[in-house]
Motif scaffolding. Structure first.
Motif, short mmCIF file in Angstrom:
data_model
loop_
_atom_site.label_atom_id
_atom_site.label_comp_id
_atom_site.label_asym_id
_atom_site.label_seq_id
_atom_site.Cartn_x
_atom_site.Cartn_y
_atom_site.Cartn_z
N UNK A 1 67.74 73.65 77.87
CA UNK A 1 68.17 75.04 78.01
C UNK A 1 67.35 75.48 76.54
N UNK A 2 66.78 76.78 76.91
CA UNK A 2 66.00 77.36 75.74
C UNK A 2 67.18 77.80 74.58
N UNK A 3 66.39 77.75 73.59
CA UNK A 3 67.26 78.06 72.28
C UNK A 3 67.92 79.44 72.35
N UNK A 4 67.43 80.41 72.87
CA UNK A 4 67.78 81.96 73.07
C UNK A 4 68.95 81.96 73.81
N UNK A 5 69.13 81.21 74.94
CA UNK A 5 70.06 80.89 75.87
C UNK A 5 71.23 80.37 75.15
N UNK A 6 70.95 79.29 74.31
CA UNK A 6 72.17 78.59 73.74
C UNK A 6 72.83 79.54 72.67
N UNK A 7 72.04 80.06 71.82
CA UNK A 7 72.68 81.11 71.01
C UNK A 7 73.42 82.17 71.45
N UNK A 8 72.74 82.95 72.68
CA UNK A 8 73.42 83.96 73.10
C UNK A 8 74.68 83.51 73.89
N UNK A 9 74.56 82.35 74.52
CA UNK A 9 75.78 81.82 75.07
C UNK A 9 77.01 81.35 74.23
N UNK A 10 76.61 80.95 73.19
CA UNK A 10 77.58 80.73 72.03
C UNK A 10 77.79 81.89 71.59
N UNK A 63 64.05 76.86 56.23
CA UNK A 63 63.01 77.71 55.64
C UNK A 63 62.22 78.64 56.23
N UNK A 64 62.43 78.68 57.59
CA UNK A 64 61.72 79.68 58.57
C UNK A 64 62.82 80.71 58.95
N UNK A 65 64.05 80.73 58.35
CA UNK A 65 64.89 81.78 58.77
C UNK A 65 64.03 83.28 58.16
N UNK A 66 64.14 84.08 58.76
CA UNK A 66 63.19 85.46 58.40
C UNK A 66 63.90 86.06 57.25
N UNK A 67 63.15 86.27 56.15
CA UNK A 67 63.71 86.87 54.85
C UNK A 67 64.18 88.16 55.19
N UNK A 68 63.90 88.87 56.11
CA UNK A 68 64.42 90.22 56.40
C UNK A 68 65.77 90.15 56.97
N UNK A 69 66.36 89.08 57.46
CA UNK A 69 67.56 88.94 57.93
C UNK A 69 68.59 88.12 56.98
N UNK A 126 65.62 82.81 68.99
CA UNK A 126 64.75 81.90 69.74
C UNK A 126 64.53 80.70 68.40
N UNK A 127 65.08 81.29 67.16
CA UNK A 127 64.99 80.29 66.08
C UNK A 127 66.37 80.06 65.47
N UNK A 128 67.48 79.97 66.30
CA UNK A 128 68.70 79.89 65.72
C UNK A 128 68.92 78.43 65.32
N UNK A 129 68.25 77.35 65.37
CA UNK A 129 68.07 76.40 64.71
C UNK A 129 68.00 76.26 63.18
N UNK A 130 67.13 77.40 62.89
CA UNK A 130 66.98 77.59 61.40
C UNK A 130 68.16 78.09 60.80
N UNK A 131 69.33 78.48 61.20
CA UNK A 131 70.70 78.60 60.48
C UNK A 131 71.15 77.56 60.19
#
Length: 172
Positions: A1-10, A63-69, A126-131
């Motif tokens: 399952x794509x990361x986006x779908x996992x995150x949005x489902x959660x 380390x790849x969590x966007x600095x803008x967020x 799409x990069x929710x794992x960075x959390x």
């Protein structure tokens, strides 16, 4: 399952689970409280939002969590937590308490909405794992925060409507 779908489902399931819990256990209890006590309970929950600062700690998030967020979300949570704590500390000075209740609810709601906006712009799903360990914040904690902000506003508006009914009745 794509990361986006996992995150949005959660995220969606977090709202569903909290709405079910809220409807079964929390809302019936809040309805029995007077407005002051209900808002104080909501402020107590939001006083723990300082926990959002964890997303700016290296090692907790990737380390790849966007600095803008991350910084915007972290400091918005901190500001809301401080305002909620000030509401609790000013409980004996009712006008000040109500000012802080409105302030933390407005600030907290705006913070969450802007965090959602920034998350979409940064493609956070799409990069929710960075959390990292902080992944639980948006999928478990944020839904109950947003729900309680909505309830707090509802209770404030309802109390104003109820308070104005006798005045309208006398005018008629």
């Amino acid at each position: 399952m794509p990361a986006q779908l996992v995150f949005l489902s959660g995220l969606i399931l977090g709202y569903v689970a909290w709405l079910l819990c809220f409807g079964a256990y929390i809302w019936p209890r809040l309805k029995t409280l007077d407005l002051f006590e209900a808002q104080r309970a909501i402020a107590t929950l939001h006083s723990f939002r300082f926990f959002g600062l964890v997303i700016v700690l290296p090692g907790v998030v990737g380390s790849h969590l966007p600095a803008s967020f991350a910084p915007f979300a972290a400091y918005g949570d901190l500001a809301t937590a401080i305002l909620a704590m000030l509401a609790l500390l000013s409980a004996k000075i009712r006008p000040l308490f109500w000012l802080f209740v409105v302030a933390f609810n407005v600030a907290g709601t705006i913070d969450i909405l802007l965090d959602y906006y920034h998350a979409v712009r940064a493609d956070l799903p799409s990069i929710a794992g960075e959390l990292g360990a902080a992944y639980a914040i948006p999928v478990i904690y944020v839904p109950v925060l947003m729900i309680t902000h909505c309830v707090a506003f509802y209770l404030l508006v309802r109390s104003q409507t109820v308070a104005s009914r006798p005045l309208i009745g006398k005018a008629a």
